[in-house]
Each structure stands twice: as C-alpha cells, then as structure tokens.
Design an enzyme around this catalytic site. Structure first.
Site, PDB file in Angstrom:
ATOM      1  N   HIS A 192      -4.722   2.460  15.510  1.00 54.54           N
ATOM      2  CA  HIS A 192      -3.609   3.390  15.739  1.00 54.54           C
ATOM      3  C   HIS A 192      -2.726   2.939  16.907  1.00 54.54           C
ATOM      4  O   HIS A 192      -2.189   3.762  17.656  1.00 54.54           O
ATOM      5  CB  HIS A 192      -4.130   4.811  16.006  1.00 54.54           C
ATOM      6  CG  HIS A 192      -5.041   5.332  14.949  1.00 54.54           C
ATOM      7  ND1 HIS A 192      -4.606   5.685  13.678  1.00 54.54           N
ATOM      8  CD2 HIS A 192      -6.384   5.555  14.964  1.00 54.54           C
ATOM      9  CE1 HIS A 192      -5.637   6.117  12.970  1.00 54.54           C
ATOM     10  NE2 HIS A 192      -6.734   6.047  13.724  1.00 54.54           N
TER      11      HIS A 192
ATOM     12  N   LEU B 271      -5.159   0.015   7.248  1.00 56.28           N
ATOM     13  CA  LEU B 271      -3.969   0.807   7.538  1.00 56.28           C
ATOM     14  C   LEU B 271      -4.331   2.280   7.404  1.00 56.28           C
ATOM     15  O   LEU B 271      -5.203   2.645   6.595  1.00 56.28           O
ATOM     16  CB  LEU B 271      -2.829   0.456   6.564  1.00 56.28           C
ATOM     17  CG  LEU B 271      -2.156  -0.905   6.736  1.00 56.28           C
ATOM     18  CD1 LEU B 271      -1.089  -1.109   5.664  1.00 56.28           C
ATOM     19  CD2 LEU B 271      -1.546  -1.072   8.119  1.00 56.28           C
ATOM     20  N   ASP B 272      -3.649   3.099   8.167  1.00 54.76           N
ATOM     21  CA  ASP B 272      -3.914   4.537   8.097  1.00 54.76           C
ATOM     22  C   ASP B 272      -3.571   5.080   6.708  1.00 54.76           C
ATOM     23  O   ASP B 272      -2.880   4.441   5.911  1.00 54.76           O
ATOM     24  CB  ASP B 272      -3.096   5.278   9.159  1.00 54.76           C
ATOM     25  CG  ASP B 272      -3.467   4.823  10.560  1.00 54.76           C
ATOM     26  OD1 ASP B 272      -4.615   4.384  10.738  1.00 54.76           O
ATOM     27  OD2 ASP B 272      -2.595   4.885  11.446  1.00 54.76           O
ATOM     28  N   VAL B 273      -4.060   6.281   6.451  1.00 53.51           N
ATOM     29  CA  VAL B 273      -3.778   6.912   5.168  1.00 53.51           C
ATOM     30  C   VAL B 273      -2.282   7.124   4.990  1.00 53.51           C
ATOM     31  O   VAL B 273      -1.729   6.917   3.900  1.00 53.51           O
ATOM     32  CB  VAL B 273      -4.536   8.253   5.053  1.00 53.51           C
ATOM     33  CG1 VAL B 273      -4.243   8.924   3.719  1.00 53.51           C
ATOM     34  CG2 VAL B 273      -6.031   8.044   5.214  1.00 53.51           C
TER      35      VAL B 273
ATOM     36  N   LYS C 279       0.834  -1.212   0.000  1.00 52.87           N
ATOM     37  CA  LYS C 279       0.000   0.000   0.000  1.00 52.87           C
ATOM     38  C   LYS C 279       0.866   1.258   0.000  1.00 52.87           C
ATOM     39  O   LYS C 279       1.748   1.436   0.840  1.00 52.87           O
ATOM     40  CB  LYS C 279      -0.908  -0.004   1.227  1.00 52.87           C
ATOM     41  CG  LYS C 279      -1.745   1.252   1.388  1.00 52.87           C
ATOM     42  CD  LYS C 279      -2.453   1.240   2.712  1.00 52.87           C
ATOM     43  CE  LYS C 279      -3.117   2.568   2.990  1.00 52.87           C
ATOM     44  NZ  LYS C 279      -2.164   3.696   3.058  1.00 52.87           N
TER      45      LYS C 279
END
Length: 401
Positions: free
Chosen positions: A351, A264-266, A219
């Site tokens: 997170h 997953l976070d940005v 990603k």
C-alpha cells in the site's frame, strides 16, 4: 640443242616403262616415273629454270617506342626496357627469363611473410564456432548428470503445478509425498523428476515439467491476487479458458500452475505479471531489484503544490521511511474531470502509493499501475485480458528467457 634428244629419250623410256607395267598400282607407277625423270635429269647437264613458292613472311617485330627525345633517333638503336638482352643486343634465352622470374617472386613472398610476422599481432588459438559432436554415450552421460541437476523437492512440486512452494512444503511435512517408494518429509531433499519416481497424494508426478510462461494482465477492479481455490474472484479465474484449452494446444505436457508476480489491491487496476517461473517472480518482486513502478492516481478533490511537496517528502510504512522517485501533476483532459498524479516508486512496499497520497491529506479515487521497469501496459489491452510476453518484453523487465 644436244640436250633435246636426251630429254626425248628419257621421256620415251618412261612411257615405255609405263606401258610395260600397266598391271601395277597407280601409286607405284607414279613413283617409278618420278625416279626415272630425276635419274634422267641427273645424267644430263641441262639446267632448268624452276621457281618455287616464296616462303611465308616472318611476323614483324613490334614497333619500338622511344621514351627519350633526341635528334639522332633514326641513327640510335632503341630497345624496349622490359626485354632482357645480352651485351650484343640479342634477347636472352627463355630459360634465363623463367629462372629470373621465379627468383623475383620467391623473394617477394619471403619479404611479405616477414612483414606480416613483424607487424601482425600474435595469433589467437583456434576456437570452434560450433559445438563439437560427441558420441551417444557421452551425450547420455551429460544429460543424466549435468543437464538437469537435482533440485529441492518443494521447488520441483511448485514448478510441476502441484501447489505453491509453501503449500508444497506443508504436503511434504504431512507425509503425502513419496520419493522412490519411501515417504519424504524433508523439503530440501534433492530430486530429479526425470530419474526419481515422485508421488503426491497417490498420483505420480510427470517427468516432464511444463514450459515457462509469462503473461501481462490488465487486472480489473474487484479481483484479488490470491491463488486460493476458495476465492471466487481471483486473478487466476481470468485464465480459465486458457487452462481448459491447454491439452488441445500442448498435448502430452502437464498443465502449468500460474501465479502473480507481486500483488495489487482489490481496488487497484492495471498491469500485473502472471507466470509459473518462480525464479523470475522472485527477481522481479524482490526490493533488491530496484525496478521502478509507475502508477496513475486519480484524486477526489483539488491538488495543490503543498500536496505534491508532502508526497515527495515520503512517509513511514512498516517502520521504513519511503520516498517516491517522481511525483507529477498531469494536465487536465476534457473527458476526465478529476486531477491525476503520476507517481513512480521502486521499493514496492505494501500500500505504498496509497499511504503516500493519504499522508499528503488527499483522498484516493482510483489507482492504476501502468508500467513495471521498461515494460508499459499496452493501451489496447482491455480489462481482464492478458497477452503473452516476448523475449524483448522480458529483457525490458531485466530478465533473459
């Protein structure tokens, strides 16, 4: 001397007989001549000195080898031990030897079988190495009733690629799904797409479900893991080329609906699993699976020992105290100026890694996930690219395909 005239007379009679019977065949003439000679010789008392060929010599018996040393070897009669003889030293007849051989072999066979039966363990019942063959009617009955059991309607819609399971439940509640001609508003209804006729928004659901697919995606930064159609930079947009060429590579099969396993976070990059198997996604992402996840955190600033101790002590996230499995400061590299931390967690809270670093008083510069369970992100996989997982890769993730 008196015998000479008698022989001459016999010979004369023979020649006379031959001259008189010239018309007879040669074989009969010879036979008659021999009979006349024999008759003449029998009438006379003359003895002839006739010598015949000697008879063929009989094969000599094999030499007898003596195993015992004695002084009177020439006087004693030696016998080979493996030849059966009677009391007079004559060899036994062949019929007796044959009967003795049969008796010995039969006794040996019996003893062997007894020994095997005593020492050998109890034999297990015979099992078929291959599945037995059944008739067409039996196979049809099995396929219709047991091979593809009925499943919940919402699960069938999600597996067919209509929408996610929650969105499929909303479609069912809105009355936009019909089963066998009647509107169904219960997501828990058991259906079988091969037997039941299902329509969604006026379009019939295919009887064949798409195959199960599993991908590992690297990603990039700035992409979210949402499957919403309104999102412009979604992880699913990285599979547009794959979905466009689906009909060419898999003609006649419905298109799969892909989604990410977890999120997953940005700003977080690295490994994420993409699939259309809901059971697989649930097992991998659920905290009860206790799958470890490894992250490489790049820190903006210096890292001291007290920072590592603070991260290892953990922090509270959503009311739950979370502690990492491992915290390690990686050695410096010439091409990377900032310090890097290797952090391994298994709970997978939202997170979690960022909160651990923030609680230690450090500022996060970049975060990358490099491993899930036993599967590590391939080093040659570029950002935004994906690779299909093999059965061995799935096994490292704790899943048997």
């Amino acid at each position: 001397m008196a015998a000479i005239p008698a022989v001459a007379a016999a010979a004369t009679s023979v020649f006379t007989f031959i001259n008189l019977s010239t018309s007879l065949p040669l074989a009969r003439i010879t036979h008659c001549r021999l009979r006349s000679v024999i008759a003449a010789s029998s009438l006379s008392n003359t003895e002839f000195n006739i010598n015949f060929a000697p008879p063929k010599p009989k094969p000599s018996p094999p030499p007898i080898i003596s195993t015992s040393k004695s002084d009177n070897d020439s006087e004693e009669q030696l016998y080979t031990p493996w030849i059966v003889r009677d009391g007079k030293g004559n060899p036994a007849p062949a019929s007796l030897l044959h009967a003795m051989a049969i008796a010995k072999t039969s006794k040996k066979k019996k003893t062997k079988t007894k020994a095997k039966s005593e020492n050998a363990p109890k034999s297990k019942p015979a099992t078929f190495s291959t599945e037995p063959k059944y008739s067409k009617a039996a196979r049809r009955f099995y396929n219709e009733n047991f091979r593809n059991p009925a499943q919940r309607l919402s699960k069938i819609l999600a597996a067919a690629g209509v929408a996610s399971r929650r969105s499929s439940e909303e479609l069912i509640f809105q009355g936009r799904v019909t089963v066998n001609g009647s509107v169904c508003k219960t997501p828990q209804t058991r259906v079988n797409p091969e037997k039941d006729i299902i329509y969604v928004n006026g379009n019939r659901l295919s009887k064949r479900l798409p195959p199960k697919l599993y991908f590992a995606l690297n990603k990039p930064k700035g992409y979210i893991c949402s499957c919403g159609e309104k999102e412009t930079k979604s992880v699913m947009n990285l599979f547009d080329d794959f979905m466009k060429s689906w009909n060419k590579r898999h003609p006649g099969e419905p298109k799969p609906r892909l989604f990410t396993v977890g999120r997953l976070d940005v700003a977080t990059t690295g490994l994420i699993i993409v699939t259309n198997d809901g059971e697989f996604a649930h097992k991998i992402s659920h905290p009860s699976s206790n799958l470890s996840k490894e992250y490489i955190a790049t820190i903006d600033g210096e890292v001291n020992k007290r920072h590592l101790i603070a991260i290892s002590e953990g922090t509270f996230i959503e009311g739950v105290h979370c502690t990492p499995d491992l915290v390690e400061l990686l050695p410096k590299q010439p091409d990377i100026s900032r310090p890097r931390l290797r952090i391994v967690v298994h709970e997978g809270r939202n997170h979690e890694v960022r909160e651990l670093v923030k609680n230690a008083g450090l500022q996060m510069y970049a975060l990358k996930r490099v491993r899930i369970a036993g599967f590590r992100l391939p080093p040659d996989l570029m950002l935004g690219k994906h690779v299909e997982l093999t059965a061995g890769n799935l096994k490292t993730l704790g899943w048997k395909k």
